[in-house]
Design an enzyme around this catalytic site. Structure first.
Site, short mmCIF file in Angstrom:
data_model
loop_
_atom_site.label_atom_id
_atom_site.label_comp_id
_atom_site.label_asym_id
_atom_site.label_seq_id
_atom_site.Cartn_x
_atom_site.Cartn_y
_atom_site.Cartn_z
N LYS A 89 -1.51 -13.35 6.53
CA LYS A 89 -2.50 -12.64 6.76
C LYS A 89 -3.54 -13.02 7.82
O LYS A 89 -3.99 -12.10 8.61
CB LYS A 89 -3.12 -12.11 5.42
CG LYS A 89 -4.23 -10.99 5.78
CD LYS A 89 -3.51 -9.91 6.20
CE LYS A 89 -4.78 -8.81 6.08
NZ LYS A 89 -6.15 -8.86 6.33
N HIS A 98 -2.17 -12.67 10.92
CA HIS A 98 -2.06 -11.41 11.53
C HIS A 98 -3.36 -10.63 12.09
O HIS A 98 -3.38 -9.97 13.06
CB HIS A 98 -1.63 -10.43 10.03
CG HIS A 98 -2.15 -9.12 10.12
ND1 HIS A 98 -3.26 -8.50 10.47
CD2 HIS A 98 -1.00 -7.76 10.49
CE1 HIS A 98 -3.30 -7.19 10.33
NE2 HIS A 98 -1.76 -6.82 10.36
#
Length: 482
Positions: free
Chosen positions: A189, A192
């Protein structure tokens, strides 16, 4: 330790009912799960049930004890509170109320090292801890986010079906998968979000070039809207068209022209750059985006230099608008690829470093929808990684060909912008990364020579094995340093 009460019937619990937590709880309920609710401020529980109680089966609570007691075993609790000390405080309150095998899920933007620490501590107490990256904003949380969970296989057997049902789906596949143990999910994440920084920076620079070339905000919006129908189709390109088309009701001017040009950050982009340095993975495209935000907010520097330093006035003269648009679209695609390549390289390196066994093709697959960086390009990336073990995305056949076909346009854009004095650190930095990657010899040889001269740091040669040092302050003869 505690046991569930006879009334225990909730499949999953959510504590922390701000926008993201509330919408995630509603999402679970809409998918047929019975959802226990808890929040420190009781009114948030009451308001959710009052406003959205008809969306599914909710079990409100007035205390943590009641909340925990309403859950089936093994209890599964999603924590949606502010990252850092707030998360630790909630974990400390919940732990004495739980039994062996229960599952705590941190759905916030935690640093992956914090997740690794928490997972280890709770594992020693017989509890499962899952760090789950959740991307998609408040709309995604409600309608289907991309979910990136780490943690144990045991935890995912219970948790996985619930998360997968709530996630976005593409071609019948959930944008959710077990990525690896302890901090793997939160690491993915974080990356990301780093890619998100780079993508937005490149998009903003493309708009700036269009603006310098005389395009109005509405005309630029139309360009992005057309791009979103082709290879550049993505959530960020889609909403760029929307933002550029927005007109301020009070002045009649494009809203983008009235927003202060100071981009903020919440930390995940900065973490990405810091961890890239720690891992020894070059991620300058992401770094350029982070530093561009920092520079935009440095009002002392900008106040001292803006309009004072000498340079071109952004004038581009009589440009071929259609040709410029085509070139900018190609350059934006290339910059996006470079951001993905560097981010995925970080995941690959961290997976080896921490023994996570993260599958890069799976990462690209679960990013295809629900998350902020969702894009048509991700299917291509996922297919390429699924078919072979790539040392880097840049050598994937379709990606390599795509960069090759577009690189001349990319260079024209950078040259045009630099000549006009339009700053394009993302577009130019990504091009520099591409040229560095494809070079067969780099000037690092001179850097090593300089380091040896002033600090006797030694160097290696191309024509023989071993390390060497030149006696720069002596007779300049070379000696072996082994």
């Amino acid at each position: 330790m505690s046991t569930s009460s006879p009334e225990a019937r909730a499949d999953i619990g959510v504590t922390g009912l701000a926008v993201m937590g509330r919408n995630l709880a509603r999402n679970f309920a809409r998918k047929g799960h019975t959802v226990a609710l808890h929040n420190r401020t009781q009114s948030r529980v009451d308001d959710l049930v009052k406003e959205f109680g008809d969306e599914g089966d909710f079990v409100p609570s007035t205390s943590l004890e009641e909340f925990v007691g309403s859950l089936k075993t093994p209890r599964t609790i999603v924590i949606m509170v502010k990252a850092g000390a707030g998360t630790d405080a909630v974990i400390d309150e919940l732990t004495p109320l739980l039994d062996e095998g229960d599952i705590l899920v941190d759905g916030g933007n935690a640093h992956f090292e914090d997740t690794r620490r928490r997972e280890k501590d709770l594992r020693e107490k017989g509890l499962n801890f899952v760090g789950a990256g959740i991307s998609g904003g408040e709309v995604g949380a409600l309608e289907g986010p991309s979910i990136m969970p780490g943690g144990s296989d045991e935890a995912y057997r219970t948790l996985g079906p619930i998360l997968e049902s709530a996630a976005a789906h593409v071609d019948g596949e959930p944008c959710c998968a077990h990525l690896g143990p302890d901090g793997a999910g939160h690491f993915v994440k974080m990356v990301h979000n780093g890619i998100e920084y780079a993508d937005m920076q490149a998009i903003a620079e493309v708009y700036d070039v269009l603006s310098a070339a005389g395009f109005t905000a509405q005309e630029a919006s139309d360009v992005f809207r057309r791009w979103n129908e082709g290879d550049l189709e993505s959530f960020l390109v889609e909403i760029t068209a929307d933002v550029l088309a927005q007109v301020d009701a009070g002045t009649g001017r494009p809203l983008v022209e009235l927003i202060r040009d100071e981009a903020e950050q919440k930390g995940t982009g900065r973490w990405t750059v810091q961890i890239a340095l720690d891992l020894g993975v070059p991620a300058p495209v992401i770094g350029d985006a982070v530093f561009a935000r920092s520079l935009s907010g440095d009002q002392e520097l900008r106040g001292a230099t803006g309009g004072v330093l000498v340079g071109p006035d952004r004038a581009m003269g009589d440009v071929d608008r259609d040709a410029l648009v085509d070139d900018l679209g190609a350059a934006l695609w290339c910059a996006k690829v470079m951001a993905y390549a560097q981010g995925l390289a970080m995941i690959r390196k961290a997976s080896a470093e921490y023994d996570w066994d993260v599958d890069v093709a799976t990462v690209a697959r679960i990013w295809r929808d629900g998350c902020i960086i969702r894009a048509r390009l991700l299917k291509q990336i996922s297919d390429e990684y699924a078919g072979q073990n790539l040392p880097t995305l840049l050598v994937a056949p379709s990606i390599k060909d795509g960069l090759g076909e577009r690189q001349e346009a990319w260079r024209r854009v950078v040259a045009t912008a630099v000549t006009a004095g339009v700053p394009v650190p993302g577009l130019s930095g990504s091009l520099a990364s591409y040229d560095t990657a494809r070079a067969t010899r780099l000037p690092a040889a001179l850097v090593q020579g300089l380091r040896d001269d002033f600090g006797a740091h030694t160097y290696r040669r191309t024509d023989k094995e071993g390390s060497f040092h030149t006696l720069w302050s002596g007779d300049r003869s070379e000696v072996s340093a082994d």
